[in-house]
Scaffold this active site. Structure first.
Site, PDB file in Angstrom:
ATOM      1  N   ARG A 111       0.881  -1.182   0.000  1.00  0.00           N
ATOM      2  CA  ARG A 111       0.000   0.000   0.000  1.00  0.00           C
ATOM      3  C   ARG A 111       0.911   1.222   0.000  1.00  0.00           C
ATOM      4  NH1 ARG A 111      -5.364   1.403   3.503  1.00  0.00           N
ATOM      5  NH2 ARG A 111      -6.129   0.023   1.871  1.00  0.00           N
ATOM      6  N   HIS A 138      -7.317   1.119  -6.416  1.00  0.00           N
ATOM      7  CA  HIS A 138      -7.568   0.218  -5.287  1.00  0.00           C
ATOM      8  C   HIS A 138      -8.245  -1.047  -5.838  1.00  0.00           C
ATOM      9  CE1 HIS A 138      -7.842  -1.185  -1.343  1.00  0.00           C
ATOM     10  NE2 HIS A 138      -8.704  -0.345  -0.796  1.00  0.00           N
ATOM     11  N   GLN A 141     -10.164  -3.665  -3.671  1.00  0.00           N
ATOM     12  CA  GLN A 141     -11.484  -3.198  -3.255  1.00  0.00           C
ATOM     13  C   GLN A 141     -12.527  -3.506  -4.328  1.00  0.00           C
ATOM     14  OE1 GLN A 141     -12.269  -1.596  -0.218  1.00  0.00           O
ATOM     15  NE2 GLN A 141     -14.301  -2.140  -0.948  1.00  0.00           N
ATOM     16  N   ASP A 229     -17.228   7.548  -1.525  1.00  0.00           N
ATOM     17  CA  ASP A 229     -16.013   7.342  -0.727  1.00  0.00           C
ATOM     18  C   ASP A 229     -15.675   8.679  -0.070  1.00  0.00           C
ATOM     19  OD1 ASP A 229     -13.648   6.285   0.323  1.00  0.00           O
ATOM     20  OD2 ASP A 229     -12.541   6.369  -1.570  1.00  0.00           O
ATOM     21  N   CYS A 271     -16.368   1.799   0.335  1.00  0.00           N
ATOM     22  CA  CYS A 271     -15.231   0.918   0.665  1.00  0.00           C
ATOM     23  C   CYS A 271     -14.865   0.976   2.137  1.00  0.00           C
ATOM     24  CB  CYS A 271     -14.032   1.283  -0.197  1.00  0.00           C
ATOM     25  SG  CYS A 271     -13.388   2.948   0.103  1.00  0.00           S
ATOM     26  N   ARG A 299     -13.739  -8.408   1.233  1.00  0.00           N
ATOM     27  CA  ARG A 299     -12.304  -8.191   1.018  1.00  0.00           C
ATOM     28  C   ARG A 299     -11.548  -9.484   1.346  1.00  0.00           C
ATOM     29  NH1 ARG A 299     -10.190  -3.079   1.159  1.00  0.00           N
ATOM     30  NH2 ARG A 299      -8.287  -4.193   0.557  1.00  0.00           N
TER      31      ARG A 299
END
Ligand code: CP
Ligand code: NVA
Length: 314
Positions: A111, A138, A141, A229, A271, A299
């Protein structure tokens, strides 16, 4: 799947960097493996003897815990490293880090706030590299999001998904997902926060149905899923002026009034982490259309599918 998996050979490691790099069939295979994992259909310990380094330059709850738990459940060993405790933080190059880690572990998840870092890591690593979020993407996700949509509403191909808010990293992976999974994506963002023109041009070349507007009600009209988001992503924290963003994005808030424009059976996705009262209201997030905690759970399952594929399944 019973025997321990081998790292895919031949054409080099199976990296999971961006959805746009991968064929729909490979993405579908990962989702199927993830569903099998969720149904408890995987035999044995497919990641036995494998160590996966999980490197975090940015904070995480879901990605960190779901990868760590998922790798253990598959029989492997997760090794969580925060960037500040390794020599990367003192100037050791990504290139050298990639070469060294490739001698110790079997895959790396990273990340990072700089997508160039994960590209360089993948270039020099001789083992699979998985994108655990960058400033522009991402993809893990999105695999969980597609899995979640399909569990609730059936095949996503041909469906309309609406995004309201910042054209951020998750929005940009949604654009890539629209191309790879064949759904229509309508994005409502302020003019200043639109996704990059090059990505939209790529989506057009791919024949994706991606529509842009500055009117959230127009984006949401008739949609089967409405997604939002946060207003300030981790990689924007140093540069975005909070008050400015707030004023710019308040009209894009996912609230009950906006949901009235969606299909009556539309699901609500986020998310997480959510900033309740900013991009989404409590009423919508805790309401009957919200599937945000299924998304968080998925996830775990979707990433098992990604790991199994990266280690050679399918
Ligand atoms: N959605 C997501 O990636 O959450 P974390 O930042 O907690 O990992
Ligand atoms: N857009 C958010 C997603 C967090 C999972 C961020 O990058 O902070």
């Amino acid at each position: 799947m019973s025997a321990a998996l081998k790292t895919a050979g031949g054409t080099g490691p199976r990296h999971f960097l961006e959805l746009m790099d991968l064929e729909p069939a490979a993405l579908r295979r990962m989702l199927e493996l993830g569903r099998q994992a969720k149904r408890g259909e995987l035999q044995g310990q497919p990641l036995a003897g494998k160590t996966v380094a999980l490197i975090f330059e940015l904070p995480s709850t879901r990605t960190r815990v779901s990868f760590e738990v998922g790798i253990r459940q598959l029989g492997g060993t997760p090794l969580v490293l925060t960037a500040k405790e390794i020599q990367l933080n003192r100037g050791e190059s990504i290139k050298d880090t990639a070469r060294v880690l490739s001698r110790y572990v079997d895959a790396i998840m990273l990340r990072t706030a700089d997508v160039a870092q994960i590209r360089e890591l993948a270039e020099y690593a001789t083992i699979p590299v998985i994108n655990g979020l960058t400033n522009i993407s991402h993809p893990c996700q999105l695999m969980a999001d597609v899995m979640t949509f399909e569990e609730h509403r059936g095949p996503i191909a041909g469906q309309v998904v609406a995004w309201t808010g910042d054209g951020n990293n998750v929005a940009q992976s949604f654009i890539q997902a629209a191309a790879r999974f064949g759904f229509t994506l309508r994005l409502a963002t302020p003019p200043e926060l639109q996704p990059p023109a090059e990505l939209l041009a790529w989506a057009r070349r791919e024949g994706a149905r991606v529509e842009l507007t500055h009117d959230p009600a127009e984006a949401v009209r008739g949609a089967r899923a409405v997604v939002t988001d946060c207003w300030i992503s981790m990689s924007d924290e140093k540069t975005a002026a909070a008050q400015n963003r707030h004023n710019m994005l308040m009209p894009y808030q996912l609230n009950a009034a906006l949901m009235k424009h969606a299909a009556p059976d539309a699901i609500v996705m986020h998310c997480l982490p959510a900033h309740r009262g900013e991009e989404i209201t409590d009423e919508v997030m805790d309401g009957p259309q919200s599937v945000v905690f299924d998304e968080a759970e998925n996830r775990l399952h979707a990433q098992k599918g990604i790991l199994l594929w990266a280690f050679g399944a399918g």
